[in-house]
Design a protein around this motif. Structure first.
Motif, PDB file in Angstrom:
ATOM      1  N   GLY A  21       0.808  -1.212   0.000  1.00 32.97           N
ATOM      2  CA  GLY A  21       0.000   0.000   0.000  1.00 32.97           C
ATOM      3  C   GLY A  21       0.844   1.266   0.000  1.00 32.97           C
ATOM      4  O   GLY A  21       0.472   2.261  -0.628  1.00 32.97           O
ATOM      5  N   VAL A  22       1.993   1.253   0.694  1.00 30.68           N
ATOM      6  CA  VAL A  22       2.880   2.422   0.687  1.00 30.68           C
ATOM      7  C   VAL A  22       3.383   2.674  -0.733  1.00 30.68           C
ATOM      8  O   VAL A  22       3.380   3.808  -1.222  1.00 30.68           O
ATOM      9  CB  VAL A  22       4.069   2.221   1.662  1.00 30.68           C
ATOM     10  CG1 VAL A  22       5.112   3.326   1.481  1.00 30.68           C
ATOM     11  CG2 VAL A  22       3.581   2.193   3.106  1.00 30.68           C
ATOM     12  N   ILE A  23       3.793   1.598  -1.409  1.00 30.53           N
ATOM     13  CA  ILE A  23       4.293   1.733  -2.788  1.00 30.53           C
ATOM     14  C   ILE A  23       3.183   2.273  -3.688  1.00 30.53           C
ATOM     15  O   ILE A  23       3.387   3.232  -4.452  1.00 30.53           O
ATOM     16  CB  ILE A  23       4.812   0.365  -3.290  1.00 30.53           C
ATOM     17  CG1 ILE A  23       6.038  -0.057  -2.473  1.00 30.53           C
ATOM     18  CG2 ILE A  23       5.129   0.426  -4.786  1.00 30.53           C
ATOM     19  CD1 ILE A  23       6.471  -1.508  -2.690  1.00 30.53           C
ATOM     20  N   ASN A  24       2.012   1.682  -3.578  1.00 31.60           N
ATOM     21  CA  ASN A  24       0.870   2.092  -4.416  1.00 31.60           C
ATOM     22  C   ASN A  24       0.469   3.543  -4.141  1.00 31.60           C
ATOM     23  O   ASN A  24       0.175   4.312  -5.068  1.00 31.60           O
ATOM     24  CB  ASN A  24      -0.306   1.139  -4.146  1.00 31.60           C
ATOM     25  CG  ASN A  24      -1.471   1.376  -5.066  1.00 31.60           C
ATOM     26  OD1 ASN A  24      -1.293   1.726  -6.231  1.00 31.60           O
ATOM     27  ND2 ASN A  24      -2.678   1.202  -4.544  1.00 31.60           N
ATOM     28  N   PHE A  25       0.491   3.919  -2.867  1.00 30.88           N
ATOM     29  CA  PHE A  25       0.125   5.285  -2.456  1.00 30.88           C
ATOM     30  C   PHE A  25       1.083   6.286  -3.113  1.00 30.88           C
ATOM     31  O   PHE A  25       0.658   7.277  -3.732  1.00 30.88           O
ATOM     32  CB  PHE A  25       0.215   5.379  -0.927  1.00 30.88           C
ATOM     33  CG  PHE A  25      -0.647   6.430  -0.295  1.00 30.88           C
ATOM     34  CD1 PHE A  25      -0.354   7.773  -0.450  1.00 30.88           C
ATOM     35  CD2 PHE A  25      -1.730   6.079   0.496  1.00 30.88           C
ATOM     36  CE1 PHE A  25      -1.137   8.750   0.162  1.00 30.88           C
ATOM     37  CE2 PHE A  25      -2.523   7.034   1.108  1.00 30.88           C
ATOM     38  CZ  PHE A  25      -2.223   8.375   0.937  1.00 30.88           C
ATOM     39  N   CYS A  26       2.389   6.007  -3.004  1.00 29.65           N
ATOM     40  CA  CYS A  26       3.391   6.926  -3.574  1.00 29.65           C
ATOM     41  C   CYS A  26       3.297   6.972  -5.092  1.00 29.65           C
ATOM     42  O   CYS A  26       3.440   8.044  -5.698  1.00 29.65           O
ATOM     43  CB  CYS A  26       4.793   6.512  -3.138  1.00 29.65           C
ATOM     44  SG  CYS A  26       5.100   6.701  -1.373  1.00 29.65           S
ATOM     45  N   GLN A  27       3.066   5.820  -5.725  1.00 27.99           N
ATOM     46  CA  GLN A  27       2.947   5.797  -7.191  1.00 27.99           C
ATOM     47  C   GLN A  27       1.737   6.611  -7.647  1.00 27.99           C
ATOM     48  O   GLN A  27       1.792   7.319  -8.660  1.00 27.99           O
ATOM     49  CB  GLN A  27       2.829   4.350  -7.692  1.00 27.99           C
ATOM     50  CG  GLN A  27       4.149   3.588  -7.641  1.00 27.99           C
ATOM     51  CD  GLN A  27       3.992   2.107  -7.957  1.00 27.99           C
ATOM     52  OE1 GLN A  27       2.955   1.516  -7.666  1.00 27.99           O
ATOM     53  NE2 GLN A  27       5.032   1.515  -8.531  1.00 27.99           N
ATOM     54  N   THR A  28       0.646   6.510  -6.906  1.00 28.68           N
ATOM     55  CA  THR A  28      -0.565   7.256  -7.250  1.00 28.68           C
ATOM     56  C   THR A  28      -0.312   8.763  -7.160  1.00 28.68           C
ATOM     57  O   THR A  28      -0.754   9.532  -8.018  1.00 28.68           O
ATOM     58  CB  THR A  28      -1.717   6.841  -6.313  1.00 28.68           C
ATOM     59  OG1 THR A  28      -1.941   5.438  -6.464  1.00 28.68           O
ATOM     60  CG2 THR A  28      -3.002   7.596  -6.631  1.00 28.68           C
ATOM     61  N   VAL A  29       0.421   9.177  -6.119  1.00 24.31           N
ATOM     62  CA  VAL A  29       0.740  10.605  -5.971  1.00 24.31           C
ATOM     63  C   VAL A  29       1.701  11.050  -7.077  1.00 24.31           C
ATOM     64  O   VAL A  29       1.522  12.117  -7.675  1.00 24.31           O
ATOM     65  CB  VAL A  29       1.312  10.886  -4.569  1.00 24.31           C
ATOM     66  CG1 VAL A  29       1.872  12.301  -4.482  1.00 24.31           C
ATOM     67  CG2 VAL A  29       0.216  10.679  -3.514  1.00 24.31           C
ATOM     68  N   LEU A  30       2.714  10.234  -7.378  1.00 20.85           N
ATOM     69  CA  LEU A  30       3.661  10.590  -8.447  1.00 20.85           C
ATOM     70  C   LEU A  30       2.934  10.836  -9.765  1.00 20.85           C
ATOM     71  O   LEU A  30       3.305  11.732 -10.527  1.00 20.85           O
ATOM     72  CB  LEU A  30       4.695   9.467  -8.637  1.00 20.85           C
ATOM     73  CG  LEU A  30       5.866   9.449  -7.660  1.00 20.85           C
ATOM     74  CD1 LEU A  30       6.666   8.157  -7.823  1.00 20.85           C
ATOM     75  CD2 LEU A  30       6.781  10.656  -7.854  1.00 20.85           C
ATOM     76  N   ALA A  31       1.892  10.035 -10.016  1.00 15.02           N
ATOM     77  CA  ALA A  31       1.148  10.171 -11.278  1.00 15.02           C
ATOM     78  C   ALA A  31       0.333  11.461 -11.327  1.00 15.02           C
ATOM     79  O   ALA A  31      -0.110  11.875 -12.396  1.00 15.02           O
ATOM     80  CB  ALA A  31       0.233   8.958 -11.460  1.00 15.02           C
ATOM     81  N   GLN A  32       0.146  12.093 -10.167  1.00 14.00           N
ATOM     82  CA  GLN A  32      -0.673  13.312 -10.103  1.00 14.00           C
ATOM     83  C   GLN A  32       0.140  14.595 -10.066  1.00 14.00           C
ATOM     84  O   GLN A  32      -0.426  15.683 -10.055  1.00 14.00           O
ATOM     85  CB  GLN A  32      -1.556  13.286  -8.839  1.00 14.00           C
ATOM     86  CG  GLN A  32      -2.674  12.282  -8.884  1.00 14.00           C
ATOM     87  CD  GLN A  32      -3.791  12.668  -7.919  1.00 14.00           C
ATOM     88  OE1 GLN A  32      -3.975  13.836  -7.591  1.00 14.00           O
ATOM     89  NE2 GLN A  32      -4.532  11.688  -7.464  1.00 14.00           N
ATOM     90  N   ILE A  33       1.476  14.470  -9.973  1.00 11.75           N
ATOM     91  CA  ILE A  33       2.302  15.666  -9.816  1.00 11.75           C
ATOM     92  C   ILE A  33       3.368  15.703 -10.909  1.00 11.75           C
ATOM     93  O   ILE A  33       3.705  14.671 -11.492  1.00 11.75           O
ATOM     94  CB  ILE A  33       2.966  15.725  -8.416  1.00 11.75           C
ATOM     95  CG1 ILE A  33       3.892  14.530  -8.187  1.00 11.75           C
ATOM     96  CG2 ILE A  33       1.897  15.813  -7.331  1.00 11.75           C
ATOM     97  CD1 ILE A  33       4.630  14.557  -6.857  1.00 11.75           C
ATOM     98  N   GLY A  34       3.906  16.872 -11.154  1.00 12.17           N
ATOM     99  CA  GLY A  34       4.946  17.031 -12.164  1.00 12.17           C
ATOM    100  C   GLY A  34       6.333  16.970 -11.554  1.00 12.17           C
ATOM    101  O   GLY A  34       6.491  16.940 -10.335  1.00 12.17           O
ATOM    102  N   PRO A  35       7.360  16.972 -12.428  1.00  6.25           N
ATOM    103  CA  PRO A  35       8.739  16.846 -11.942  1.00  6.25           C
ATOM    104  C   PRO A  35       9.212  18.038 -11.111  1.00  6.25           C
ATOM    105  O   PRO A  35      10.209  17.922 -10.403  1.00  6.25           O
ATOM    106  CB  PRO A  35       9.558  16.720 -13.238  1.00  6.25           C
ATOM    107  CG  PRO A  35       8.674  17.238 -14.319  1.00  6.25           C
ATOM    108  CD  PRO A  35       7.270  16.970 -13.885  1.00  6.25           C
ATOM    109  N   ASP A  36       8.493  19.155 -11.175  1.00  3.08           N
ATOM    110  CA  ASP A  36       8.908  20.319 -10.379  1.00  3.08           C
ATOM    111  C   ASP A  36       8.219  20.375  -9.017  1.00  3.08           C
ATOM    112  O   ASP A  36       8.413  21.323  -8.256  1.00  3.08           O
ATOM    113  CB  ASP A  36       8.620  21.621 -11.149  1.00  3.08           C
ATOM    114  CG  ASP A  36       7.122  21.836 -11.385  1.00  3.08           C
ATOM    115  OD1 ASP A  36       6.362  20.836 -11.340  1.00  3.08           O
ATOM    116  OD2 ASP A  36       6.712  22.994 -11.609  1.00  3.08           O
TER     117      ASP A  36
END
Ligand SMILES: [Zn+2]
Length: 305
Positions: free
Chosen positions: A218-233
């Motif tokens: 769940g920690v991995i999935n949570f972080c991946q979901t957030v990464l998909a919502q934000i940009g590199p900056d």
């Protein structure tokens, strides 16, 4: 910022100190630690003290914080917020229900601060609990009703404050059963800012609070979901440790995925916890992350269910 004083998270203080002599008690830490400030943009600052990192928004609608640290730190950071031009705190969003992120609510409540959190964080705060950190057992009380979140949600909630759209996102069980990513969407020249609470730890290995519904996958999935919502900056604030960015969060996901795969393979082969520890699955990261004992124990338990 090299001059920034980053305080070790409470979760790591139970581990053997690298320094000679007695580790300071929490009371001594609270007494001896000053708040340090890192400015992110106009009206947006991170406060480091004792307990989880605090994000503060100050502006025309007043003050909003993410997390509230320990009760003893509240007078110190209220003074800091006043120096930043803010007054009483209108809203505090709690990233989850652990004492080092919510105990300050008890001091803020008489000011009329409204507390916002995932519904499972409120539940965690509503009964006395022993948090199993493996290297120590930490008790937290049932917080009084006025210190619990009066505003809760289950999947997503949106707030608008000081000109920013603030999305509260819950993906699923991760550090606990009630984690929130607080995402302040980009506004003007300020990039997206995310506070991930203890789902993202930059002061050691993450603590998977399995007994409070936490889950390594769940920690991995949570972080991946957030990464998909934000940009590199994007600016990414961990529960503990220095303010980071997209790159550090992506590296954290890569580390946890590799560790999950190693430990899951051992679990699948029938390895005992002792055998997993003996195989030193975290060795490449121990120099930067520190003692892995609590992480391996909780990861093994999470993957062995
Ligand atoms: Zn926590």
């Amino acid at each position: 910022m090299s001059s920034l004083k980053v305080v070790a998270p409470l979760l790591l203080l139970a581990m053997p100190s690298a320094f000679a002599g007695q580790a300071p008690t929490r009371e001594e830490q609270i007494r001896d630690t000053a708040i340090t400030v890192q400015k992110l943009s106009d009206g947006l600052n991170v406060l480091y003290g004792v307990g989880g990192n605090i994000l503060v928004s100050t502006g025309p609608q007043g003050v909003l914080t993410v997390d509230s640290q320990f009760a003893g730190m509240v007078p110190k950071y209220k003074a800091t917020i006043a120096e930043l031009g803010g007054g009483a705190i209108v809203y505090t969003i709690n990233t989850h229900g652990h004492f080092d992120h919510v105990e300050g609510n008890t001091i803020l409540a008489p000011d009329g601060t409204r507390f916002v959190a995932h519904e499972n964080a409120r539940e965690l705060m509503s009964m006395p609990r022993v948090i199993n950190l493996v290297t120590q057992q930490a008790s937290q009380p049932a917080y009084p009703e006025e210190a619990r979140p009066s505003i809760t949600y289950s999947r997503e909630m949106r707030m608008h404050f000081n000109g920013r759209q603030i999305d509260l996102v819950h993906v699923g069980p991760a550090h606990t059963a009630g984690d929130t990513a607080v995402i302040l969407r980009a506004s003007g020249s300020s990039p997206t800012v995310v506070h991930l609470g203890d789902v993202f730890n930059m002061a050691g290995y993450p603590f998977i609070d399995v007994d409070s519904g936490g889950d390594l996958n769940g920690v991995i999935n949570f972080c991946q979901t957030v990464l998909a919502q934000i940009g590199p900056d994007a600016i990414v604030i961990p529960g503990h440790g220095k303010v980071s960015g997209y790159k550090e969060l992506a590296e954290y996901v890569a580390m946890l995925t590799a560790l999950r795969d190693r430990i899951a393979a051992l679990v699948a082969s029938g390895a005992t916890l002792e055998q997993v520890i003996a195989s030193k699955p975290t060795a490449p990261w121990d120099d930067s992350r520190g003692n892995p004992a609590g992480f391996i124990n909780r990861a093994y338990t999470s993957l062995n269910r």
